[in-house]
Design an enzyme around this catalytic site. Sequence first.
Site, PDB file in Angstrom:
ATOM      1  N   ASP A  73       0.318   2.307  -5.402  1.00 52.67           N
ATOM      2  CA  ASP A  73      -0.754   1.518  -5.762  1.00 52.67           C
ATOM      3  C   ASP A  73      -2.185   1.757  -5.846  1.00 52.67           C
ATOM      4  OD1 ASP A  73      -0.854   2.394  -3.114  1.00 52.67           O
ATOM      5  OD2 ASP A  73       0.028   0.531  -2.114  1.00 52.67           O
ATOM      6  N   ASN A  81       2.869  -4.562   9.239  1.00 51.68           N
ATOM      7  CA  ASN A  81       3.601  -5.814   8.961  1.00 51.68           C
ATOM      8  C   ASN A  81       4.748  -5.676   8.071  1.00 51.68           C
ATOM      9  OD1 ASN A  81       2.617  -5.237   6.417  1.00 51.68           O
ATOM     10  ND2 ASN A  81       1.099  -6.941   6.149  1.00 51.68           N
ATOM     11  N   HIS A 133       5.150  -4.149   5.199  1.00 51.60           N
ATOM     12  CA  HIS A 133       4.947  -3.908   3.729  1.00 51.60           C
ATOM     13  C   HIS A 133       5.369  -2.762   3.202  1.00 51.60           C
ATOM     14  CE1 HIS A 133       0.273  -2.427   4.123  1.00 51.60           C
ATOM     15  NE2 HIS A 133       1.145  -1.694   4.100  1.00 51.60           N
ATOM     16  N   GLU A 155       3.042  -7.226   0.207  1.00 44.44           N
ATOM     17  CA  GLU A 155       2.958  -7.965   1.410  1.00 44.44           C
ATOM     18  C   GLU A 155       3.966  -9.088   1.894  1.00 44.44           C
ATOM     19  OE1 GLU A 155       0.820  -6.263   3.133  1.00 44.44           O
ATOM     20  OE2 GLU A 155      -1.322  -6.729   2.816  1.00 44.44           O
TER      21      GLU A 155
HETATM   22  P1  PGA Z   1      -0.428   4.191   6.991  1.00 44.07           P
HETATM   23  O1  PGA Z   1      -0.350   2.993   6.071  1.00 44.07           O
HETATM   24  O2  PGA Z   1       0.342   5.518   6.507  1.00 44.07           O
HETATM   25  O3  PGA Z   1      -1.843   4.465   6.792  1.00 44.07           O
HETATM   26  O4  PGA Z   1       0.081   4.004   8.321  1.00 44.07           O
HETATM   27  C1  PGA Z   1       1.324   2.812   5.789  1.00 44.07           C
HETATM   28  C2  PGA Z   1       1.346   1.516   4.653  1.00 44.07           C
HETATM   29  O5  PGA Z   1       0.561   0.873   5.010  1.00 44.07           O
HETATM   30  O6  PGA Z   1       2.189   1.585   3.784  1.00 44.07           O
END
Ligand code: PGA
Length: 241
Positions: free
Chosen positions: A67, A136, A138, A143
């Site tokens: 992404d 959450n 995702h 999302e």
């Molecule tokens: P993070 O994010 O590695 O910064 O915890 C992971 C994600 O949101 O997929």
Amino acid sequence: MRIIAVDNYEEMSIKAAKIIASQIILKPDSILGLATGSTPVGMYKELINMYKNRELDFSNVKTFNLDEYYGLSEENDQSYHYFMRKNLFNYINVKEKNIHIPNGNVADIEAECENYEKVIKESGGIDIQVLGIGGNGHIGFNEPDINFEASTHLVNLTQDTIEANSRFFSSIEEVPTKAISMGIKTIMQSKKILLLANGEGKADAVYGMIKGKISPEVPASILQLHNDVTVIVDKEASSKL
Ligand code: PGA
């Protein structure tokens, strides 16, 4: 799903790097799907060390990132282009032409999304996709929603994600509210998936992914249907299993 429980972030990073290393050693022209965020940084450090010790050669490897924020230039120090250069690409011998990250700064987003899917397909598909997981649930920037979004698309980030990611910005107002993300089908078409999760903030999401019902409200739960998923979790992230 293969669940590997480890004690801490360091152990998670070393195990993950070994899995990626064996993929590259067995298939030097591997197609890697890569992730940004805090989670994979330790794994990238290990891979850089292996490269420096001449244990790994990235010269035939191709990469596709999950992404990118919408509206940030590649040079912006909050962009995922910048993140990948700073945390991995500047220190290994991957060829510039073999690096792919969605471009979040184009006029025609739809064409960009379609083209990203096309280039992944033409490359022969992703051999191993690295994923983190959002608090959450995702994966990539897919999302929680009422449907699973299949292919690469423009996403409206949820307030949870904007707040979680604001730690990297000087204020929450600076966090982009949109991003381009591979879709769920794009991710599910990867031959193998390696998901890393550490810290107690991920415990509910990890529980939902592994033990919950498959639902777009917990996007990672779809991984229950993939036949080659390895999850590496530390003690805190696995505390609710
Ligand atoms: P993070 O994010 O590695 O910064 O915890 C992971 C994600 O949101 O997929």
